[in-house]
Scaffold this motif. Structure first.
Motif, mmCIF file in Angstrom:
data_model
loop_
_atom_site.group_PDB
_atom_site.id
_atom_site.type_symbol
_atom_site.label_atom_id
_atom_site.label_comp_id
_atom_site.label_asym_id
_atom_site.label_seq_id
_atom_site.Cartn_x
_atom_site.Cartn_y
_atom_site.Cartn_z
ATOM 1 N N UNK A 169 0.858 -1.193 0.000
ATOM 2 C CA UNK A 169 0.000 0.000 0.000
ATOM 3 C C UNK A 169 0.886 1.232 0.000
ATOM 4 N N UNK A 170 0.644 2.116 -0.961
ATOM 5 C CA UNK A 170 1.437 3.328 -1.077
ATOM 6 C C UNK A 170 0.495 4.529 -1.149
ATOM 7 N N UNK A 171 0.780 5.541 -0.324
ATOM 8 C CA UNK A 171 -0.057 6.735 -0.261
ATOM 9 C C UNK A 171 0.789 7.939 -0.647
ATOM 10 N N UNK A 172 0.306 8.718 -1.607
ATOM 11 C CA UNK A 172 1.031 9.898 -2.081
ATOM 12 C C UNK A 172 0.157 11.142 -1.956
ATOM 13 N N UNK A 173 0.820 12.280 -1.886
ATOM 14 C CA UNK A 173 0.130 13.565 -1.832
ATOM 15 C C UNK A 173 1.020 14.623 -2.470
ATOM 16 N N UNK A 174 0.472 15.839 -2.652
ATOM 17 C CA UNK A 174 1.266 16.920 -3.230
ATOM 18 C C UNK A 174 2.496 17.176 -2.370
ATOM 19 N N UNK A 175 2.298 17.167 -1.046
ATOM 20 C CA UNK A 175 3.412 17.309 -0.114
ATOM 21 C C UNK A 175 3.725 15.938 0.476
ATOM 22 N N UNK B 279 5.606 14.942 2.735
ATOM 23 C CA UNK B 279 5.764 14.904 4.180
ATOM 24 C C UNK B 279 4.436 14.639 4.884
ATOM 25 N N UNK B 280 3.339 15.025 4.264
ATOM 26 C CA UNK B 280 2.031 14.852 4.886
ATOM 27 C C UNK B 280 1.647 13.385 5.024
ATOM 28 N N UNK B 281 2.134 12.544 4.114
ATOM 29 C CA UNK B 281 1.719 11.134 4.109
ATOM 30 C C UNK B 281 2.858 10.198 4.479
ATOM 31 N N UNK B 282 4.009 10.748 4.845
ATOM 32 C CA UNK B 282 5.171 9.907 5.150
ATOM 33 C C UNK B 282 4.871 8.925 6.264
ATOM 34 N N UNK B 283 4.096 9.341 7.257
ATOM 35 C CA UNK B 283 3.817 8.471 8.399
ATOM 36 C C UNK B 283 2.954 7.276 8.028
ATOM 37 N N UNK C 160 -9.574 2.819 1.935
ATOM 38 C CA UNK C 160 -8.485 3.556 2.581
ATOM 39 C C UNK C 160 -8.527 5.027 2.203
ATOM 40 N N UNK C 161 -8.766 5.304 0.946
ATOM 41 C CA UNK C 161 -8.825 6.688 0.480
ATOM 42 C C UNK C 161 -9.951 7.445 1.164
ATOM 43 N N UNK C 162 -11.091 6.806 1.328
ATOM 44 C CA UNK C 162 -12.238 7.443 1.986
ATOM 45 C C UNK C 162 -11.923 7.745 3.450
ATOM 46 N N UNK C 163 -11.289 6.797 4.142
ATOM 47 C CA UNK C 163 -10.953 7.002 5.546
ATOM 48 C C UNK C 163 -9.947 8.140 5.712
ATOM 49 N N UNK C 164 -8.976 8.228 4.797
ATOM 50 C CA UNK C 164 -7.999 9.309 4.854
ATOM 51 C C UNK C 164 -8.668 10.674 4.678
ATOM 52 N N UNK C 165 -9.596 10.761 3.738
ATOM 53 C CA UNK C 165 -10.272 12.032 3.472
ATOM 54 C C UNK C 165 -11.254 12.389 4.586
ATOM 55 N N UNK C 166 -11.876 11.380 5.183
ATOM 56 C CA UNK C 166 -12.847 11.643 6.254
ATOM 57 C C UNK C 166 -12.173 12.069 7.550
ATOM 58 N N UNK C 167 -10.975 11.510 7.810
ATOM 59 C CA UNK C 167 -10.371 11.692 9.137
ATOM 60 C C UNK C 167 -9.113 12.559 9.158
ATOM 61 N N UNK C 168 -8.403 12.699 8.005
ATOM 62 C CA UNK C 168 -7.086 13.323 8.090
ATOM 63 C C UNK C 168 -6.801 14.401 7.050
ATOM 64 N N UNK C 169 -7.432 14.345 5.899
ATOM 65 C CA UNK C 169 -7.064 15.270 4.833
ATOM 66 C C UNK C 169 -8.297 15.906 4.206
ATOM 67 N N UNK C 170 -8.037 17.045 3.552
ATOM 68 C CA UNK C 170 -9.049 17.689 2.735
ATOM 69 C C UNK C 170 -8.817 17.286 1.272
#
Length: 266
Positions: free
Chosen positions: A59-65, A67-71, A125-135
């Motif tokens: 599982x790999x998660x990427x974002x514009x920044x 550092x935001x998804x490194x954890x 996973x994408x839905x949970x990330x958007x609901x709980x951690x990211x815009x």
């Protein structure tokens, strides 16, 4: 009938009985039961694989920044790309489906994936990330893949054992080719596929000498399938795999018998 004729008849009959016919060795033959249209386009429906226990996910998660998804990403970049992309790297850094059908991810915690397809897990996973951690502006991009397509093959093949291919879909012909092909004494007409399903163990024989094999629901493998290639009866006879080998074996036997007979007469 004299002895020479008897020996000659025995030699010819054994030769024909022990040789392996060409039709037993050629893959995907048109045996007259396939229409012309099917010969041109053989549509094989492969259902999406649904995850089971002991599957390993990458599982790999990427974002514009980044550092935001490194954890959320567990791969240790300091180890080096060679290890992280290898089977061993996936074993240590991937997400293993436990006996309860869950995977444990950093921050997100336990996520149930049992019976889900890879696409369904990605969406979850994408839905949970958007609901709980990211815009939505963070442009989260999630990829979910199997940590290699794993299968086991045994019997009359060049290289038996457990194999891993790094691709999403594998058919039985590719699996056999990756294992050194079926030996000349292997039975291509009854290759057994053993598959674990939610309802139990399924076993099915597939005839790889028949073109219709590509229409079988077992033609495309599922991860953790077990393939067994039985030996032909010619192998147990021990007279040789080809006509030349058979003649050599028979001549040796006749010579031994003749020598023994002559020694006993002395």
């Amino acid at each position: 009938m004299n002895k020479n004729s008897l020996y000659l008849l025995l030699l010819i009959s054994t030769l024909f009985a022990s040789c392996i016919p060409l039709n037993d060795l050629v893959y995907l033959q048109d045996k007259g039961t396939t229409s012309t249209e099917s010969n041109i386009v053989a549509a094989v429906e492969s259902k999406p694989y649904r995850l089971q226990t002991n599957d390993i996910l990458s599982i790999n998660i990427k974002a514009i920044d980044p550092k935001l998804v490194a954890i959320f990403n567990t791969t240790d970049k300091t180890v080096g790309q060679n290890l992280s992309n290898s089977e061993a790297g996936l074993y240590f850094d991937g997400f293993t489906v436990d006996d309860h059908g869950n995977i444990r991810m950093p921050v997100l915690g336990e996520i149930n994936v049992m019976g889900y397809t890879l696409e369904e897990v990605r969406v979850k996973i994408e839905k949970q990330l958007l609901d709980e951690h990211f815009k939505p502006e963070a442009n989260i991009f999630v990829t979910v893949k199997l940590g290699g397509f794993r299968y086991t093959i045994n019997g009359e093949v060049g290289s038996p054992g457990t194999k891993t291919l790094f691709q999403q879909q594998v058919n039985v012909m590719e699996a056999i080719a990756n294992s050194g092909d079926i030996t000349i004494t292997g039975n291509r007409k009854a290759v057994t596929i053993i598959r674990q399903s939610p309802t139990g163990v399924e076993m099915h024989d597939i005839d790889l000498t028949d073109l219709n094999a590509i229409k079988s629901p077992y033609y495309f493998l599922q991860p953790n399938d077990y393939i067994y290639v039985k030996p032909l009866k010619q192998k147990t006879w021990g007279t040789g795999r080809t006509g030349i080998e058979s003649i050599g074996t028979i001549i040796t036997i006749i010579s031994l018998a003749t020598t023994t007979f002559l020694l006993l007469k002395l």
